[in-house]
Design a protein around this motif. Sequence first.
Motif, PDB file in Angstrom:
ATOM      1  N   SER A 259       0.846  -1.198   0.000  1.00  0.00           N
ATOM      2  CA  SER A 259       0.000   0.000   0.000  1.00  0.00           C
ATOM      3  C   SER A 259       0.876   1.240   0.000  1.00  0.00           C
ATOM      4  O   SER A 259       2.026   1.220   0.474  1.00  0.00           O
ATOM      5  CB  SER A 259      -0.930   0.024   1.218  1.00  0.00           C
ATOM      6  OG  SER A 259      -0.192   0.268   2.407  1.00  0.00           O
ATOM      7  N   ARG A 260       0.317   2.324  -0.511  1.00  0.00           N
ATOM      8  CA  ARG A 260       1.028   3.606  -0.490  1.00  0.00           C
ATOM      9  C   ARG A 260       1.245   4.095   0.933  1.00  0.00           C
ATOM     10  O   ARG A 260       2.281   4.678   1.252  1.00  0.00           O
ATOM     11  CB  ARG A 260       0.232   4.635  -1.297  1.00  0.00           C
ATOM     12  CG  ARG A 260       0.205   4.381  -2.788  1.00  0.00           C
ATOM     13  CD  ARG A 260      -0.822   5.221  -3.514  1.00  0.00           C
ATOM     14  NE  ARG A 260      -2.168   4.706  -3.301  1.00  0.00           N
ATOM     15  CZ  ARG A 260      -3.257   5.224  -3.849  1.00  0.00           C
ATOM     16  NH1 ARG A 260      -3.154   6.292  -4.632  1.00  0.00           N
ATOM     17  NH2 ARG A 260      -4.439   4.695  -3.617  1.00  0.00           N
ATOM     18  N   ARG A 261       0.262   3.832   1.777  1.00  0.00           N
ATOM     19  CA  ARG A 261       0.385   4.255   3.175  1.00  0.00           C
ATOM     20  C   ARG A 261       1.571   3.575   3.851  1.00  0.00           C
ATOM     21  O   ARG A 261       2.346   4.218   4.571  1.00  0.00           O
ATOM     22  CB  ARG A 261      -0.908   3.933   3.924  1.00  0.00           C
ATOM     23  CG  ARG A 261      -0.885   4.320   5.391  1.00  0.00           C
ATOM     24  CD  ARG A 261      -2.249   4.114   6.015  1.00  0.00           C
ATOM     25  NE  ARG A 261      -2.258   4.504   7.416  1.00  0.00           N
ATOM     26  CZ  ARG A 261      -3.346   4.580   8.151  1.00  0.00           C
ATOM     27  NH1 ARG A 261      -4.525   4.293   7.631  1.00  0.00           N
ATOM     28  NH2 ARG A 261      -3.275   4.939   9.418  1.00  0.00           N
ATOM     29  N   VAL A 263       4.242   2.421   2.363  1.00  0.00           N
ATOM     30  CA  VAL A 263       5.458   3.003   1.778  1.00  0.00           C
ATOM     31  C   VAL A 263       5.843   4.268   2.536  1.00  0.00           C
ATOM     32  O   VAL A 263       7.009   4.457   2.926  1.00  0.00           O
ATOM     33  CB  VAL A 263       5.247   3.305   0.279  1.00  0.00           C
ATOM     34  CG1 VAL A 263       6.376   4.197  -0.259  1.00  0.00           C
ATOM     35  CG2 VAL A 263       5.175   2.021  -0.525  1.00  0.00           C
ATOM     36  N   GLU A 264       4.875   5.145   2.761  1.00  0.00           N
ATOM     37  CA  GLU A 264       5.156   6.409   3.436  1.00  0.00           C
ATOM     38  C   GLU A 264       5.609   6.192   4.881  1.00  0.00           C
ATOM     39  O   GLU A 264       6.590   6.781   5.344  1.00  0.00           O
ATOM     40  CB  GLU A 264       3.913   7.307   3.403  1.00  0.00           C
ATOM     41  CG  GLU A 264       3.572   7.843   2.022  1.00  0.00           C
ATOM     42  CD  GLU A 264       4.544   8.906   1.544  1.00  0.00           C
ATOM     43  OE1 GLU A 264       5.365   9.385   2.343  1.00  0.00           O
ATOM     44  OE2 GLU A 264       4.485   9.261   0.348  1.00  0.00           O
ATOM     45  N   HIS A 281       5.667   5.655  -5.429  1.00  0.00           N
ATOM     46  CA  HIS A 281       4.302   5.121  -5.523  1.00  0.00           C
ATOM     47  C   HIS A 281       3.479   6.045  -6.410  1.00  0.00           C
ATOM     48  O   HIS A 281       3.895   7.156  -6.754  1.00  0.00           O
ATOM     49  CB  HIS A 281       3.653   4.893  -4.159  1.00  0.00           C
ATOM     50  CG  HIS A 281       3.470   6.127  -3.318  1.00  0.00           C
ATOM     51  ND1 HIS A 281       2.527   7.085  -3.593  1.00  0.00           N
ATOM     52  CD2 HIS A 281       4.105   6.540  -2.173  1.00  0.00           C
ATOM     53  CE1 HIS A 281       2.576   8.036  -2.666  1.00  0.00           C
ATOM     54  NE2 HIS A 281       3.530   7.739  -1.805  1.00  0.00           N
ATOM     55  N   SER A 283       0.937   7.929  -6.140  1.00  0.00           N
ATOM     56  CA  SER A 283       0.406   9.227  -5.720  1.00  0.00           C
ATOM     57  C   SER A 283       1.499  10.260  -5.485  1.00  0.00           C
ATOM     58  O   SER A 283       1.203  11.374  -5.063  1.00  0.00           O
ATOM     59  CB  SER A 283      -0.453   9.074  -4.459  1.00  0.00           C
ATOM     60  OG  SER A 283      -1.669   8.443  -4.779  1.00  0.00           O
ATOM     61  N   ARG A 289       8.980  10.984  -8.223  1.00  0.00           N
ATOM     62  CA  ARG A 289       9.355   9.586  -8.457  1.00  0.00           C
ATOM     63  C   ARG A 289      10.620   9.496  -9.292  1.00  0.00           C
ATOM     64  O   ARG A 289      11.508   8.683  -8.999  1.00  0.00           O
ATOM     65  CB  ARG A 289       8.218   8.832  -9.175  1.00  0.00           C
ATOM     66  CG  ARG A 289       7.000   8.599  -8.322  1.00  0.00           C
ATOM     67  CD  ARG A 289       6.141   7.484  -8.884  1.00  0.00           C
ATOM     68  NE  ARG A 289       5.779   7.670 -10.278  1.00  0.00           N
ATOM     69  CZ  ARG A 289       4.721   8.332 -10.703  1.00  0.00           C
ATOM     70  NH1 ARG A 289       3.922   8.919  -9.825  1.00  0.00           N
ATOM     71  NH2 ARG A 289       4.446   8.442 -11.986  1.00  0.00           N
ATOM     72  N   SER A 306       8.791   0.991  -2.300  1.00  0.00           N
ATOM     73  CA  SER A 306       7.908   1.156  -3.448  1.00  0.00           C
ATOM     74  C   SER A 306       6.683   0.263  -3.336  1.00  0.00           C
ATOM     75  O   SER A 306       6.705  -0.778  -2.675  1.00  0.00           O
ATOM     76  CB  SER A 306       8.674   0.806  -4.733  1.00  0.00           C
ATOM     77  OG  SER A 306       7.834   0.825  -5.868  1.00  0.00           O
ATOM     78  N   THR A 307       5.622   0.687  -3.974  1.00  0.00           N
ATOM     79  CA  THR A 307       4.505  -0.213  -4.252  1.00  0.00           C
ATOM     80  C   THR A 307       4.871  -1.001  -5.508  1.00  0.00           C
ATOM     81  O   THR A 307       6.041  -1.075  -5.880  1.00  0.00           O
ATOM     82  CB  THR A 307       3.209   0.574  -4.470  1.00  0.00           C
ATOM     83  OG1 THR A 307       3.424   1.527  -5.523  1.00  0.00           O
ATOM     84  CG2 THR A 307       2.774   1.306  -3.212  1.00  0.00           C
ATOM     85  N   THR A 309       4.811  -0.154  -8.395  1.00  0.00           N
ATOM     86  CA  THR A 309       5.275   0.703  -9.491  1.00  0.00           C
ATOM     87  C   THR A 309       6.671   0.309  -9.970  1.00  0.00           C
ATOM     88  O   THR A 309       7.016   0.550 -11.128  1.00  0.00           O
ATOM     89  CB  THR A 309       5.302   2.191  -9.080  1.00  0.00           C
ATOM     90  OG1 THR A 309       6.126   2.340  -7.911  1.00  0.00           O
ATOM     91  CG2 THR A 309       3.914   2.705  -8.774  1.00  0.00           C
ATOM     92  N   TRP A 531      -5.016   6.802   1.581  1.00  0.00           N
ATOM     93  CA  TRP A 531      -5.602   6.789   0.240  1.00  0.00           C
ATOM     94  C   TRP A 531      -6.758   5.816   0.225  1.00  0.00           C
ATOM     95  O   TRP A 531      -6.757   4.821   0.963  1.00  0.00           O
ATOM     96  CB  TRP A 531      -4.576   6.377  -0.816  1.00  0.00           C
ATOM     97  CG  TRP A 531      -3.568   7.445  -1.088  1.00  0.00           C
ATOM     98  CD1 TRP A 531      -3.673   8.464  -1.980  1.00  0.00           C
ATOM     99  CD2 TRP A 531      -2.301   7.617  -0.435  1.00  0.00           C
ATOM    100  NE1 TRP A 531      -2.557   9.268  -1.932  1.00  0.00           N
ATOM    101  CE2 TRP A 531      -1.700   8.774  -0.983  1.00  0.00           C
ATOM    102  CE3 TRP A 531      -1.630   6.928   0.577  1.00  0.00           C
ATOM    103  CZ2 TRP A 531      -0.454   9.230  -0.573  1.00  0.00           C
ATOM    104  CZ3 TRP A 531      -0.392   7.381   0.992  1.00  0.00           C
ATOM    105  CH2 TRP A 531       0.177   8.520   0.420  1.00  0.00           C
TER     106      TRP A 531
END
Length: 701
Positions: A259-261, A263-264, A281, A283, A289, A306-307, A309, A531
């Motif tokens: 998930s993007r969350r 990653v952050e 990611h 977003s 990126r 990374s997700t 991507t 997200w």
Amino acid sequence: MTPSSTVLHPTLAYHLANTLGWSRLRPLQTASLGPVEDGSDALLVAPTAGGKTEAVVFPLLSAMEKEEWNGLSVIYVCPLKALLNNLLPRLRSYAGWLGRRVEIWHGDVPGSRRQAILRDPPDILLTTPESLESMLISRSVDHRRLLGDLHAVVVDEAHAFAKDDRGWHLLSVLERLTHLAGRPLQRIGLSATVGNPEDVLTWLQGSNAGIRPARVITPDETIEAASADVELDYVGSLPNAARVIAWFQSEKRLVFCDSRRMVEELGELLRGHGVTTFLSHASLSADERRRAEEAFAEAQDCVIVSTSTLELGIDVGDLDRVIQMNAPWSVASFLQRLGRTGRRTGTRRTCLVLALTHDDLLTCAGLLLLWGTGFVEPAQPPPSPRHIIAQQLLALTMQEGRVDDTGWPDWWNGYPLFERREAQPILDHLVGDGFLEKDGPWLHIGPKAEERFGRRHFMELVAVFTAPPEFTVLHGSKEIGRTDPTLLTSSVAGPRLLLLAGRTWQVDWIDWRRRRCFVDPLEGTGGEARWASTGSFGLSFALTRAMRDVVLGATPPVRLTHRAIDVLAKVRAENASTVHSVGTVVTRVDDDLIWWTWAGYRANATLKATLGSLVDPVHRVNDFNIRLRNDLTWPDWHRARRDLRSRDPLPPDIDDRALNGLKFSAALPRALAVDTLSMRLADYAGAREALTEPSHLTTAT
């Protein structure tokens, strides 16, 4: 160069030996020379870094010279703009040896560059399916002049396209390109390992299938479980994961998250440990990126988080280790990620899998067990893409200005998806509902299409998926990325803090009308990342059954840390009452009657619909079990299952809200939209298998 290279154009052979310093071609490249140069449709299958790009480009360049192709001869399609950007310098170099040109066209390419391409088309054009559609519906593009010299289309990451609606969209656009070119186009797919390469090739051929010669080309070299160094560890929390990742000092690490969350949050934790960390990611802004990926490619002793991507073939340099947080959704995805390592001569593919919870550990163990058997999921296009038919009929009408009510099927060259009996009911609905207007024998875009899909050049028509609305986050004029609007509307005490690009930002002000959020950097932590979920159909039948095998005692062929061994023993004990070595289990616990199918989300959704009144009506579908009526007796259960075995399973029920995620569903008759989603959610084979297995009753205390 070896004798097999002599079929290449002499100039290419010279540069391979003298400019690149190659003493020989790789097996895939040797095997592809004849079929690709001879014009066969093909699917080239090899792991990441297997030389697929050169295997298709070199023989195409040879054919280009041998057959004296002029104008735009080859279109090279990728699923991601970043992949295209990554390929451009390499392909320009190869084509330049022969005095040929390569250009790129996607949403980030300036208008002036696009106009130059239209004035003087290159020999090879790198682009995305959405950009192809954008060209076709643009009134500033002379389609027939630009595309009339096409001979071949290369589809990179074909397996990724084949698994979702972007693939159906791409095939539909390729048929329209074929119509414009006035000749069958050679179609060549590049793919990572898939379980059904012949099926993927037939799918990719479209209207060429059964007419043009076609070959799956794969090298003898394969990645086996025994050739990779994979370790499974249980860490219990994200902070613990960050400590483990930080421990691998002096290594270049690529960390995949689901998930993007995550990653952050993981990026922020790693920076707190003093680790040089980059993030990637969907977003984050394209510039953000790109800066991260370029900096990571040039650095050492660092991490990029990374997700998916970075799952595809973007070059981020040599890696020492891939670290996988929890399990990816499929063995195919794991193979892609594992293949990012081991590119240097004499090195092995290396991956550390970190599980955060007991459930995550079981999923990881199940996936690695499947991988160890050599299993790879088939790439299966989603069934019944009727919404793509609606989108294509609208896009073609936009492209041509008007379409002959009797001649429109010709644009898809007899492709079954657009046979009249399949597409006519959808066309009738588009006309009846005002998306299209009929004027004598001609069809025109109607007012409802303009109202529903946007006025700005109908650009909504080029994107197949419906994306949730997000706010653009800016520091001054610099775009950082995008965030979920609920982060900007939820109640907070004190300043509103966001976590984006691995650091905390304080919201300065919000432009609600333009969906923009202006922020200032803040030292320290405390920001939140969020997200909207894109949703999924849960775990597959194969993966869920592998997890059941792990509970029953099977162990994946990887190294397990002491922590993983200890926790896996606890996981087996926790789930022991839900599994049986032969068949499924029904447990009665207090007032609940639970059927433990271990069949995956889609099979369980199908079973819930098939069982009808035997299921608790408020049961929410999950991967592992179905809650039955608690007044159901054991004899009644056996009789019901015996009766159901002789019938076809029923399609799953569809919530009206689910239709919102099916783009262009508004342009379909509601019954067809519901049926499309229902067919995509169903797993009839898994449901049948669960129904036919013996069932065992246990009573827990």
